[in-house]
Structures are given as structure tokens and as C-alpha cells.
Design an enzyme around this catalytic site. Structure first.
Site, short mmCIF file in Angstrom:
data_model
loop_
_atom_site.label_atom_id
_atom_site.label_comp_id
_atom_site.label_asym_id
_atom_site.label_seq_id
_atom_site.Cartn_x
_atom_site.Cartn_y
_atom_site.Cartn_z
N HIS A 83 0.96 0.48 -13.81
CA HIS A 83 1.73 -0.70 -14.22
C HIS A 83 3.20 -0.31 -14.24
CE1 HIS A 83 2.53 -4.51 -16.05
NE2 HIS A 83 3.27 -3.91 -16.97
N GLU A 131 6.25 6.08 -9.45
CA GLU A 131 4.82 5.73 -9.26
C GLU A 131 4.20 6.68 -8.24
OE1 GLU A 131 4.18 1.66 -8.17
OE2 GLU A 131 5.39 0.89 -9.79
N GLY A 136 0.78 -1.24 0.00
CA GLY A 136 0.00 0.00 0.00
C GLY A 136 0.81 1.28 0.00
N LEU A 172 -9.60 -7.73 -13.55
CA LEU A 172 -11.03 -7.43 -13.49
C LEU A 172 -11.74 -8.02 -14.71
CD1 LEU A 172 -10.96 -3.68 -12.38
CD2 LEU A 172 -11.02 -5.74 -10.95
N GLN A 208 9.23 2.64 -8.47
CA GLN A 208 8.20 2.98 -7.47
C GLN A 208 8.26 4.45 -7.06
OE1 GLN A 208 7.16 0.93 -3.97
NE2 GLN A 208 5.51 -0.01 -5.15
#
Ligand code: GRF
Length: 206
Positions: free
Chosen positions: A114, A179, A17, A98, A176
Site C-alpha cells: 500500500h 516499493e 506491473g 478480497l 514506487q
């Protein structure tokens, strides 16, 4: 003029998270005009749930065990999200693909990040795919979710260099960092009403 009503977000998680944390931080500092209405995890032990609880954000564990198939699971997920009046769904390390049931329920209102420069290296282990291919630059992509895997219209991307001695872990850590910069930025733009989708092109108004 009165401030716009915050956009109601759901963040879907399965693990650590850190991206959820980035959204929380940007909301707390009023950079994102949003409110996290709920955090949904398919894993009971996801650390992301603890992060949410610390801020008093409602959490829901939605495990797959009770459902016959992925579409059934998604139908229940749609109901949860509708109950929370959610306007934008943000996938943040949610480790499930999904089905059309979810995607069709929220057109152009589900985002994913992604860890690759799509359309290169979709699917699992994107950083390893990039290293194995020998690319000099890698990165991450925020996109809307459509019926394919990592194929939806691209909102934002960021590039990082790949170094000779990179491992999957060092490259993932460098990606990251980006991100945590571009994902909140994409959510900020959405909440400010600055994103519109025109076929495959996502237009961002100034
Ligand atoms: C992110 O690195 C993202 O690229 C991928 O899943 C990871 C989730 O990380 N989709 P975290 O749970 O937000 O820390």
C-alpha cells in the site's frame, strides 16, 4: 546441503506491473528463492500480462463479468490458485478488495503493498490523502492481507520525504522506488522462511 525448493508464487495484477517486474528481476538474479507459478489479472489489457509472457510465466485473465458477486469471483480465484499449488499470493496493483473467501483460504499467505505509511491513509488515492493532510513524510507498507482494507499485520515499511512542490505523481514516483525495494525484500524473507506472524506483530528472523 541441497538448495531449498523454490516457493511457488502467484502475482495478482490489474495494471502496469512494475512491482511484478521487480519480483521477476529478483528471482532471475536468485535473490528470491521463488518461482512465479502464475500471474492472474482481472483486466485483459493489463501491461503486466505482457511482462509475464516475455518471461514465459503462465498468465490467466480472471474477469469479474461471469460471477454473481465478489465471493463467487473469489471462490473461482481460490480454485485457480490451488490448481497452481501456490504457497504465497502477492497482490501487486490488483484493484479488487478480497472477500473472506480468499482471505480465509490462504491465512498469512497473501501480501499486499500500500502506498502509504499504514495505518495512515488506507484505501484509494493514498498519495493524495497524504498531500491533502500535509504530512512531511510518506511511504509504503507491505502487509499481510486480512479481512479489513489495508489492516493486516505489517511486514516492512519505507519512508520518503514529501516536498513543498510535490504533486500526486511526483510523490507516487518517489514512493514506487521504495516499493520496488521493500516488496521483493518481503517476498525474499517469506521464501527464506524468515517470517512468522505473532498476532499483529510480524517477526523477522535474522
Ligand atoms: C503500486 O504503486 C502500489 O502501491 C499499488 O498499486 C500500484 C501498482 O503498480 N497497490 P504496478 O502495477 O506494480 O506498477
Amino acid at each position: 546441503m541441497a538448495d531449498a525448493v523454490p516457493v511457488r508464487l502467484a502475482v495478482l495484477v490489474s495494471g502496469n506491473g512494475t512491482n511484478l517486474q521487480a519480483f521477476i528481476d529478483h528471482i532471475e538474479s536468485h535473490e528470491i528463492n521463488g518461482r512465479i507459478a502464475c500471474v492472474v489479472s482481472n483486466k485483459r489489457d493489463a501491461f503486466a500480462l505482457k511482462r509475464a509472457e516475455q518471461y514465459g510465466i503462465p498468465t490467466i485473465v480472471h474477469e469479474s463479468g461471469a460471477y454473481a458477486d465478489r465471493r463467487d469471483y473469489d471462490a473461482a480465484l481460490v480454485a485457480i490458485l490451488r490448481n497452481h499449488d501456490v504457497q504465497l499470493i502477492v497482490l501487486a496493483g490488483f484493484m479488487r478488495i478480497l472477500t473472506d473467501v480468499m482471505v480465509d483460504a490462504f491465512p498469512h499467505a497473501i501480501m499486499n503493498i500500500h502506498p502509504a505509511l499504514l495505518p495512515a491513509f488506507p484505501g484509494l488515492h493514498a498519495q493524495k490523502q497524504a498531500l491533502d493532510y500535509g504530512v512531511r513524510f510518506a511511504g509504503c507498507t507491505v502487509h499481510f492481507v486480512d479481512r479489513g482494507t489495508d489492516t493486516g499485520p505489517i511486514i516492512l515499511q519505507a519512508v520518503v520525504p514529501v516536498f513543498e512542490n510535490d504533486s500526486e505523481e511526483t510523490l507516487a514516483a518517489r514512493i514506487q522506488q521504495e516499493e520496488h525495494r521493500i516488496y521483493p525484500e518481503a517476498v525474499r524473507l517469506f521464501c527464506a522462511g524468515k517470517i512468522c506472524v505473532d498476532g499483529r506483530r510480524v517477526r523477522v528472523s535474522p
